[in-house]
Structure formats: C-alpha cells, structure tokens
Design a protein around this motif. Structure first.
Motif, PDB file in Angstrom:
ATOM      1  N   TRP A   1       0.831  -1.188   0.000  1.00 21.97           N
ATOM      2  CA  TRP A   1       0.000   0.000   0.000  1.00 21.97           C
ATOM      3  C   TRP A   1       0.878   1.255   0.000  1.00 21.97           C
ATOM      4  CZ3 TRP A   1      -5.373   0.259   0.018  1.00 21.97           C
ATOM      5  CH2 TRP A   1      -6.032  -0.968   0.138  1.00 21.97           C
TER       6      TRP A   1
ATOM      7  N   TRP B   1      -5.311   6.228  -0.048  1.00 24.95           N
ATOM      8  CA  TRP B   1      -4.348   5.154  -0.293  1.00 24.95           C
ATOM      9  C   TRP B   1      -4.390   4.696  -1.747  1.00 24.95           C
ATOM     10  CZ3 TRP B   1      -1.015   3.308   3.426  1.00 24.95           C
ATOM     11  CH2 TRP B   1      -1.276   3.668   4.764  1.00 24.95           C
TER      12      TRP B   1
ATOM     13  N   LEU C   1       0.724   5.446   0.637  1.00 26.71           N
ATOM     14  CA  LEU C   1      -0.070   6.542   1.174  1.00 26.71           C
ATOM     15  C   LEU C   1       0.072   7.773   0.284  1.00 26.71           C
ATOM     16  CD1 LEU C   1      -1.810   7.552   3.599  1.00 26.71           C
ATOM     17  CD2 LEU C   1       0.325   8.363   4.630  1.00 26.71           C
TER      18      LEU C   1
ATOM     19  N   SER D   1      -5.496  -0.225   4.563  1.00 28.36           N
ATOM     20  CA  SER D   1      -4.218  -0.931   4.502  1.00 28.36           C
ATOM     21  C   SER D   1      -3.874  -1.595   5.829  1.00 28.36           C
ATOM     22  CB  SER D   1      -3.115   0.066   4.147  1.00 28.36           C
ATOM     23  OG  SER D   1      -3.026   1.034   5.185  1.00 28.36           O
TER      24      SER D   1
END
Lengths: 370, 232
Positions: free
Chosen positions: A277, A290, A279, A331
């Motif tokens: 993931w 995300w 950000l 996430s």
C-alpha cells in the motif's frame, strides 16, 4: 462548589425521585450525572437552581444553602441550558443571548454588545445574531442556548441533556466546543445525560445514578470503566468499556513506522515499485488516501484514483484514536498526523496491543495465571 | 334580481340620511368594535392569568361551551326585554367573550414549554415571564380569538336590530317588513362585505402585532390561528 447533603425528593403521589443522596461537585470542573430515565438525574440538577425543592436535605452552593437566596435572584447567577435550547421564538438570537444581562439591569446596547461577543465565543458568525431561532439548525440553537447561559458570566453552569436532540455528528462538535470553552472559562459545570459515552467524554467526575434515585458510583471516568462498582454500573457502561477505556490511555509510547508515500499530481514514474500500500499526500503533506498494491496510474495521480483513508490519529492523543486509525484504514496501517494534520507515520493495531500488554501491571497478569 | 339589487345599491338616496347605508354601517361597526373591545378588556387579562397559572382552565372550556350553546336571538331579546334596547349591546359583549378568552388561553398554553422553562431557569420573575415570553408568543392565537369574536358579533348585530338596535340589520328587517326584497338582499350583502373588511383590518393588525420571529414559527409549523382552528 456544589454540595448535595442527604437530599431526598418524594412527590405528593409517593414516588421517590431521589433517595438520601450526597454528592460534591468540585469547583471549576465538569461533573456529569448519568443514568437511565427515572434515575432522578434531572431532579437533582434542578434542585441546584431551586426549580425543584428537595423534600429533605440541603443543596449548598459555595457553602451557602440555596434556600437562603430568593429563587429568581439565585437563578440569574446560574447558567441554565436545556435539551431543546428553549430559545425565545419572538426574540432575535442576539436579544435571546442578551436576556440575562438585561435582567441584571444592563442597558440594551451594553447587553447586545456582550451578546455579540458571546456568539463569537461559542463559534457562531456574528451575522447570525440578527436572525430568529426558527431560522437556525438544531445545533446552532444549542450553541445560542449555551451563549445565553454564559451571558452573565455565571460561575456555575447547569446543563440538562443539552445535546440529546441533535444528530450524532453535530453532537460531537458541540461536545468538543464545550470542552474547549471549559478550558478557557473553568466553570463549575453540572451536566446531565443518559449517554454514557458523552458522560465519559465530558466529565472529570461521573456520577452514575440508578433507577429510583440511588447513587451507584461516583468516580472519574477512567476508574468507572476500569472498576465498575457493581453489576448495574457494569451493564450501564456497556460492552465496549474495555475499548472505551483506551480513551484514557496515553499513546506516547507508540513508535510510528513509515510507509511509501506519493503526492497528488505525481506521475507513474514517481510512484515506487508497487509492492504494498502507498499513502497519498497532498502538497501540504496531509494524507488524502491510499493506493492499493499493484495499482496502475495513468498520467497524473488524481483524487478519484484513491481509496479513502481511515480515521487519523493525532500524535500524543489517547490510544483509542490510534487503534481506531489502524482498524479503519484499508491498509491496516493507521495514519498518525500532527496537530496541523501533517503526516508523521503509521502504526498497526498490533503495536497498540503490545503497548497495552507491556503496560499491564505484572501482579495482575501473574494473578490471572495462578 | 341581481339588477334590482344593483339598482338599490346604486341609488344615492339609500346611502345618505339618518336611515341610510352609511350611517347604519357606521353604527353596525361601532356596536361590534365596542362589544369586542369590552369583552377583550376582561377576557384577555383573564385568559392570560389562567394560561399563566394553569388555574381554572376547566372554566374556559365550560364557559365557552355554555355561551356557544345559548340561543343568540333569545339572549338578545331577553336582555332587551328585561332592560332597554341598548341592553342588547351587553348580549354582544357576552357573545364575544368566550372566543377572546379561549383564544388568549390557548395562545398562552401553546407557548413552547421549554421557552417558559428556560425563562424560569434564567431567573425571570412570574410577571417578567408573562410579559416578556408568554404574551408575545401567545399573540397569533390571541388575535385569532379576537377575529373569531368579531365575526360572530358582526353576524349577531344584524339580529339585534329586532330589538331596536341600529345597524345594517335594521335595513334588512325593514326590507322584510315591507317586502322590499332588493333592500333585504342588499343589506345582507353589505353585512357580509363589512365583516370581510373588518376581518381584513384585523388580519393586518395581527401582522403588525405578532413579532416576526413568532410569525416564522407559525409559517414553519402551520400552528397559527388558522391551523389551530381547523384542528378543532
């Protein structure tokens, strides 16, 4: 300081609203009376400004018996906020707030000037002063109700379920506002609610009352959640009390980790290899959402390509926020920000639990194994 | 028939002089305004008192129904026979009374309970509560009561001509006696017209008296005098 000394209230038809009850509300703090309907919490509150007289016992305000003051005079010196705000429909917002200063004999101009300052203080734009209550939302009406109660700068504020009639989002805003105001003003506040969450959030001390007018427990909220006095309090504070107690656990031991980040407007070339993931931040380093693993970006990264983020944990705030941030994040990584909303790092639910485990008193965990 | 009525109304001779339309309309109006004012002088304070203290609310209902059940003509002739013709005016006052009383009482009763509680809690005296909170908010229903009373008295004054009271009823009754149906019909139309006009004036007065903030509540909830009247 408000002191209830063995007060009891029995109505003519024999029902007892409050049983011999003693309670001290320390000066300059918020004390919450909480309990199911019929527990006598409102009766108790209304004894302070003599809207209800106790059948026996006494209520003391700063050491003096309230019965020694003439009711109208006593009430002018005590702020009073009720559930539906109780604004006067025929007066403008400004004149509503100016009511008590006018009762004290201040001139109209002086009272209005004061009212305008107060509206600002409770977070309302000054032009709202010219409107009428019917033109305001429920939340705005409550703010005006609070401003009106504060208008004569009383040392004591009585609040009878002031936020029960507004929707949850607005209610939260009003609660935060009250805490902020209290931080500035330091009034002695007696607050009645049936909502244990509200009680725990606002009260420095919480009195849980049981049906029939009995005091079940009187303690600071963290103690109420950690050590409920009996089965009634246990069931009243509810199933989530373990989780809610996190509101009182310090998160300073939490070490935020890091995660790959990109900015809005970056192109696919800027995005790191998509293993996990990522950000997404805006130009001021505030989290926007995300990017899932293996996501492909076409051209520039825009908001509509993002997956919405979870709640944000402000660094240093209680652990509850950190756990919620982790649990609500797509996430699984809770985003930590500073007071200005700037990204600091991420935490996992596991980290939060580890802090809780390590913080547990050794004797308690050993005892559990014996 | 319509052309005959028009002809009667358009004849200037019918409008002037001691028995003319203008003078009789003036008398009609005078009696009605007098009756409603006289009733209001007692009924409004009484209604405010009952609404404010909650004492004697049974009286309002009982009294209102009793007066409503009285045969109007009987009351008017009865009083006129007992005393003099002008005693019929007293009957009009009695008729106007319950509408004003129940309107005032209902008005005070309809003031939001939380506003009154807040007024008490912030330290208003009983009198301050009445003048500063209850009365201004009671005005829509109070004025509704006055308008009701006025319409009722307007109609009854026409009947009072039977016992020698002047007013447009006199033209109507005379017309019947001499079988001048054009005059009867014209008088009836004039009475209706006068009633509508006076009601319009009172509606205007209501707009002036009722505070804007209260008007907004009325508009929002439909809880104004009209809304209430329909519920009854």
């Amino acid at each position: 300081m408000i002191e209830f000394r063995s007060v009891r209230k029995q109505y003519d038809d024999g029902t007892v609203a409050v049983q011999e009850l003693s309670l001290t509300v320390p000066a300059g703090t918020v004390t919450v009376l909480v309990g199911p309907s019929g527990c006598g919490k409102t009766t108790l509150l209304r004894m302070v400004n003599r809207m209800i007289e106790p059948s026996s016992g006494a209520v003391l305000l700063d050491g003096g018996d309230v019965r020694d003051s003439e009711p109208a005079r006593l009430r002018r010196g005590i702020g009073y906020v009720i559930q539906q705000a109780g604004l006067f429909p025929h007066r403008t917002v400004r004149d509503n707030v100016a009511t008590v200063p006018r009762l004290f004999g201040h001139g109209r101009r002086e009272a209005r000037r004061r009212a305008e300052g107060l509206l600002e203080r409770v977070g309302l734009p000054s032009e709202i002063g010219k409107r009428y209550p019917a033109q305001l939302s429920g939340g705005q009406q409550q703010r005006v109700g609070v401003a009106r109660a504060l208008a004569a700068d009383p040392p004591v504020l009585l609040m009878d379920e002031p936020f029960s009639a507004v929707d949850p989002v607005v209610r939260e805003g009003l609660q935060d506002e009250l805490l902020r105001l209290q931080g500035e003003l330091g009034k002695t506040v007696l607050f009645v609610t049936h909502d244990i969450d509200e009680a725990v959030k606002l009260g420095e001390n919480v009195a849980v009352l049981r049906q029939g007018g009995y005091l079940a427990q009187y303690a600071p909220p963290e103690q109420l959640l950690a050590e409920p006095a009996d089965d009634f309090v246990t069931s009243f504070v509810g199933r989530d009390r373990g989780y809610r107690r996190l509101s009182f656990v310090d998160s300073s031991g939490l070490r935020a980790g890091s995660v790959d980040t990109v900015r809005i407007g970056d192109t696919s070339a800027d995005v790191p290899s998509q293993a996990g993931w990522v950000l997404v931040l805006d130009t001021h380093d505030r989290p926007r959402g995300w990017l899932p693993p293996e996501a492909t970006i076409h051209g520039q990264l825009t908001e509509d390509q993002l997956i919405a983020g979870g709640s944000l944990h402000t660094g240093g705030a209680p652990l509850r926020g950190a756990l919620d941030a982790a649990l609500s994040s797509p996430s699984g990584l809770g985003v930590v920000v500073d007071e200005d909303g700037v990204y600091l790092g991420v935490v996992t639910a596991r980290q939060v639990l580890e802090i809780l485990e390590s913080g547990r008193h050794p004797a308690v965990s050993e005892g559990a194994f014996r | 028939m319509i052309s005959e009525i028009a002809a009667w109304l358009l004849d200037p001779a019918h409008w002037t002089g001691g028995e003319g339309v203008l003078r009789q309309s003036w008398l009609h109006l005078l009696y009605c305004v007098f009756a409603v004012c006289a009733a209001a002088v007692i009924a409004i304070p009484l209604g405010l008192y009952i609404g404010h203290t909650g004492r004697g609310s049974v009286l309002v209902v009982a009294f209102g129904n009793a007066v409503r059940a009285l045969p109007t003509l009987g009351l008017v002739t009865g009083l006129a026979m007992l005393y003099q013709g002008s005693a019929a005016l007293a009957a009009l006052v009695v008729l106007a009374f319950p509408a004003v009383l129940s309107g005032t009482y209902a008005g005070v009763n309809a003031v939001p309970a939380d506003a009154v509680d807040a007024a008490r809690g912030m330290g208003m005296s009983s009198a301050q509560r009445l003048w500063q909170v209850e009365l201004p908010n009671a005005l829509p229903l109070l004025m509704g009561g006055v308008r009701n009373a006025m319409l009722q008295v307007m109609a009854t004054t026409a009947i009072a001509a039977y016992v020698g009271l002047g007013g447009l009823g006199k033209l109507l009754i005379e017309g019947q006696a001499i079988r001048h149906y054009d005059q009867m019909a014209s008088a009836a139309i004039l009475i209706a017209l006068l009633a509508v006009l006076v009601d319009l004036v009172l509606a205007g007065l209501t707009r002036l008296l009722v505070p804007r903030g209260v008007m907004l509540v009325v508009a929002e909830t439909g809880a104004g005098p009209r809304g209430r009247r329909e519920q009854r």
